[in-house]
Design a protein around this motif. Structure first.
Motif, PDB file in Angstrom:
ATOM      1  N   TRP A 157      67.087 -35.949 -25.136  1.00  0.00           N
ATOM      2  CA  TRP A 157      68.460 -35.922 -25.625  1.00  0.00           C
ATOM      3  C   TRP A 157      69.366 -35.880 -24.415  1.00  0.00           C
ATOM      4  O   TRP A 157      69.231 -35.022 -23.544  1.00  0.00           O
ATOM      5  N   ILE A 158      70.300 -36.798 -24.376  1.00  0.00           N
ATOM      6  CA  ILE A 158      71.274 -36.861 -23.290  1.00  0.00           C
ATOM      7  C   ILE A 158      72.653 -36.918 -23.926  1.00  0.00           C
ATOM      8  O   ILE A 158      72.906 -37.749 -24.799  1.00  0.00           O
ATOM      9  N   VAL A 159      73.524 -36.028 -23.520  1.00  0.00           N
ATOM     10  CA  VAL A 159      74.892 -36.012 -24.012  1.00  0.00           C
ATOM     11  C   VAL A 159      75.789 -36.391 -22.839  1.00  0.00           C
ATOM     12  O   VAL A 159      75.813 -35.688 -21.827  1.00  0.00           O
ATOM     13  N   GLY A 160      76.495 -37.517 -22.983  1.00  0.00           N
ATOM     14  CA  GLY A 160      77.271 -38.025 -21.859  1.00  0.00           C
ATOM     15  C   GLY A 160      76.315 -38.409 -20.747  1.00  0.00           C
ATOM     16  O   GLY A 160      75.449 -39.258 -20.927  1.00  0.00           O
ATOM     17  N   ASP A 161      76.399 -37.731 -19.624  1.00  0.00           N
ATOM     18  CA  ASP A 161      75.451 -37.981 -18.541  1.00  0.00           C
ATOM     19  C   ASP A 161      74.635 -36.734 -18.209  1.00  0.00           C
ATOM     20  O   ASP A 161      74.092 -36.591 -17.126  1.00  0.00           O
ATOM     21  N   THR A 162      74.535 -35.817 -19.200  1.00  0.00           N
ATOM     22  CA  THR A 162      73.820 -34.562 -18.993  1.00  0.00           C
ATOM     23  C   THR A 162      72.578 -34.485 -19.877  1.00  0.00           C
ATOM     24  O   THR A 162      72.666 -34.623 -21.091  1.00  0.00           O
ATOM     25  N   ALA A 163      71.421 -34.268 -19.248  1.00  0.00           N
ATOM     26  CA  ALA A 163      70.186 -34.049 -20.000  1.00  0.00           C
ATOM     27  C   ALA A 163      70.272 -32.674 -20.642  1.00  0.00           C
ATOM     28  O   ALA A 163      70.624 -31.699 -19.993  1.00  0.00           O
ATOM     29  N   CYS A 164      69.986 -32.587 -21.957  1.00  0.00           N
ATOM     30  CA  CYS A 164      70.115 -31.292 -22.630  1.00  0.00           C
ATOM     31  C   CYS A 164      68.879 -30.910 -23.434  1.00  0.00           C
ATOM     32  O   CYS A 164      68.828 -29.830 -24.008  1.00  0.00           O
ATOM     33  N   GLY A 165      67.877 -31.760 -23.529  1.00  0.00           N
ATOM     34  CA  GLY A 165      66.668 -31.386 -24.253  1.00  0.00           C
ATOM     35  C   GLY A 165      65.625 -32.480 -24.201  1.00  0.00           C
ATOM     36  O   GLY A 165      65.914 -33.618 -23.844  1.00  0.00           O
ATOM     37  N   LEU A 166      64.417 -32.115 -24.521  1.00  0.00           N
ATOM     38  CA  LEU A 166      63.345 -33.098 -24.630  1.00  0.00           C
ATOM     39  C   LEU A 166      62.347 -32.613 -25.654  1.00  0.00           C
ATOM     40  O   LEU A 166      62.367 -31.466 -26.072  1.00  0.00           O
ATOM     41  N   CYS A 167      61.474 -33.518 -26.099  1.00  0.00           N
ATOM     42  CA  CYS A 167      60.469 -33.134 -27.083  1.00  0.00           C
ATOM     43  C   CYS A 167      59.172 -33.888 -26.825  1.00  0.00           C
ATOM     44  O   CYS A 167      59.146 -34.910 -26.160  1.00  0.00           O
ATOM     45  N   ILE A 168      58.116 -33.341 -27.362  1.00  0.00           N
ATOM     46  CA  ILE A 168      56.816 -34.006 -27.394  1.00  0.00           C
ATOM     47  C   ILE A 168      56.448 -34.131 -28.863  1.00  0.00           C
ATOM     48  O   ILE A 168      56.487 -33.152 -29.613  1.00  0.00           O
ATOM     49  N   ARG A 169      56.153 -35.345 -29.282  1.00  0.00           N
ATOM     50  CA  ARG A 169      55.783 -35.604 -30.673  1.00  0.00           C
ATOM     51  C   ARG A 169      54.404 -36.269 -30.646  1.00  0.00           C
ATOM     52  O   ARG A 169      54.193 -37.205 -29.896  1.00  0.00           O
ATOM     53  N   GLU A 170      53.464 -35.771 -31.467  1.00  0.00           N
ATOM     54  CA  GLU A 170      52.110 -36.314 -31.507  1.00  0.00           C
ATOM     55  C   GLU A 170      51.727 -36.701 -32.922  1.00  0.00           C
ATOM     56  O   GLU A 170      52.114 -36.048 -33.885  1.00  0.00           O
ATOM     57  N   ASP A 171      50.933 -37.772 -33.024  1.00  0.00           N
ATOM     58  CA  ASP A 171      50.469 -38.238 -34.326  1.00  0.00           C
ATOM     59  C   ASP A 171      49.222 -39.093 -34.096  1.00  0.00           C
ATOM     60  O   ASP A 171      49.025 -39.624 -33.009  1.00  0.00           O
ATOM     61  N   THR A 172      48.392 -39.224 -35.127  1.00  0.00           N
ATOM     62  CA  THR A 172      47.242 -40.125 -35.022  1.00  0.00           C
ATOM     63  C   THR A 172      47.681 -41.580 -35.116  1.00  0.00           C
ATOM     64  O   THR A 172      46.998 -42.464 -34.653  1.00  0.00           O
ATOM     65  N   SER A 173      48.865 -41.820 -35.688  1.00  0.00           N
ATOM     66  CA  SER A 173      49.438 -43.159 -35.775  1.00  0.00           C
ATOM     67  C   SER A 173      50.201 -43.476 -34.493  1.00  0.00           C
ATOM     68  O   SER A 173      50.666 -42.575 -33.795  1.00  0.00           O
ATOM     69  N   GLU A 174      50.350 -44.750 -34.164  1.00  0.00           N
ATOM     70  CA  GLU A 174      51.169 -45.129 -33.004  1.00  0.00           C
ATOM     71  C   GLU A 174      52.647 -44.944 -33.291  1.00  0.00           C
ATOM     72  O   GLU A 174      53.461 -44.931 -32.378  1.00  0.00           O
ATOM     73  N   ILE A 175      53.010 -44.811 -34.564  1.00  0.00           N
ATOM     74  CA  ILE A 175      54.403 -44.586 -34.932  1.00  0.00           C
ATOM     75  C   ILE A 175      54.549 -43.132 -35.339  1.00  0.00           C
ATOM     76  O   ILE A 175      53.955 -42.684 -36.316  1.00  0.00           O
ATOM     77  N   THR A 176      55.339 -42.373 -34.583  1.00  0.00           N
ATOM     78  CA  THR A 176      55.579 -40.986 -34.957  1.00  0.00           C
ATOM     79  C   THR A 176      56.634 -40.957 -36.057  1.00  0.00           C
ATOM     80  O   THR A 176      57.410 -41.888 -36.223  1.00  0.00           O
ATOM     81  N   GLN A 177      56.628 -39.871 -36.822  1.00  0.00           N
ATOM     82  CA  GLN A 177      57.547 -39.761 -37.948  1.00  0.00           C
ATOM     83  C   GLN A 177      57.956 -38.312 -38.142  1.00  0.00           C
ATOM     84  O   GLN A 177      57.587 -37.457 -37.329  1.00  0.00           O
ATOM     85  N   ASP A 178      58.691 -38.032 -39.191  1.00  0.00           N
ATOM     86  CA  ASP A 178      59.213 -36.682 -39.401  1.00  0.00           C
ATOM     87  C   ASP A 178      58.125 -35.636 -39.668  1.00  0.00           C
ATOM     88  O   ASP A 178      58.359 -34.456 -39.521  1.00  0.00           O
ATOM     89  N   LEU A 179      56.925 -36.049 -40.034  1.00  0.00           N
ATOM     90  CA  LEU A 179      55.837 -35.098 -40.268  1.00  0.00           C
ATOM     91  C   LEU A 179      54.866 -34.997 -39.092  1.00  0.00           C
ATOM     92  O   LEU A 179      53.857 -34.303 -39.171  1.00  0.00           O
ATOM     93  N   SER A 180      55.153 -35.685 -37.991  1.00  0.00           N
ATOM     94  CA  SER A 180      54.318 -35.598 -36.790  1.00  0.00           C
ATOM     95  C   SER A 180      54.461 -34.210 -36.168  1.00  0.00           C
ATOM     96  O   SER A 180      55.470 -33.529 -36.347  1.00  0.00           O
ATOM     97  N   ARG A 181      53.427 -33.796 -35.424  1.00  0.00           N
ATOM     98  CA  ARG A 181      53.534 -32.524 -34.699  1.00  0.00           C
ATOM     99  C   ARG A 181      54.661 -32.665 -33.678  1.00  0.00           C
ATOM    100  O   ARG A 181      54.778 -33.667 -32.988  1.00  0.00           O
TER     101      ARG A 181
END
Length: 71
Positions: A39-63
């Motif tokens: 997540w970047i707001v303007g030119d400032t980094a403010c967060g990041l995440c790691i999302r994992e799934d058995t599918s190549e497409i992550t979704q709202d139910l992914s870890r």
């Protein structure tokens, strides 16, 4: 001419209908695919995440593991 890969998951993602990205195979660890997001707001980094799934497409139910960047 380039080869195209069409991967999709059904779901209600708003009036836009779909998200289109350039394909890059995700990092694979055992049976899981990992995706990093930021997540970047303007030119400032403010967060990041790691999302994992058995599918190549992550979704709202992914870890999902969020991280906060505090400066």
């Amino acid at each position: 001419m380039t080869d195209q890969v069409d991967l999709s998951k059904p779901g209600g993602y708003g009036s836009e209908g779909c998200i289109t990205w350039a394909y890059c195979p995700p990092a694979r660890y055992c049976d899981d695919n990992a995706m990093l997001g930021s997540w970047i707001v303007g030119d400032t980094a403010c967060g990041l995440c790691i999302r994992e799934d058995t599918s190549e497409i992550t979704q709202d139910l992914s870890r999902f593991v969020p991280h906060v960047i505090s400066v």
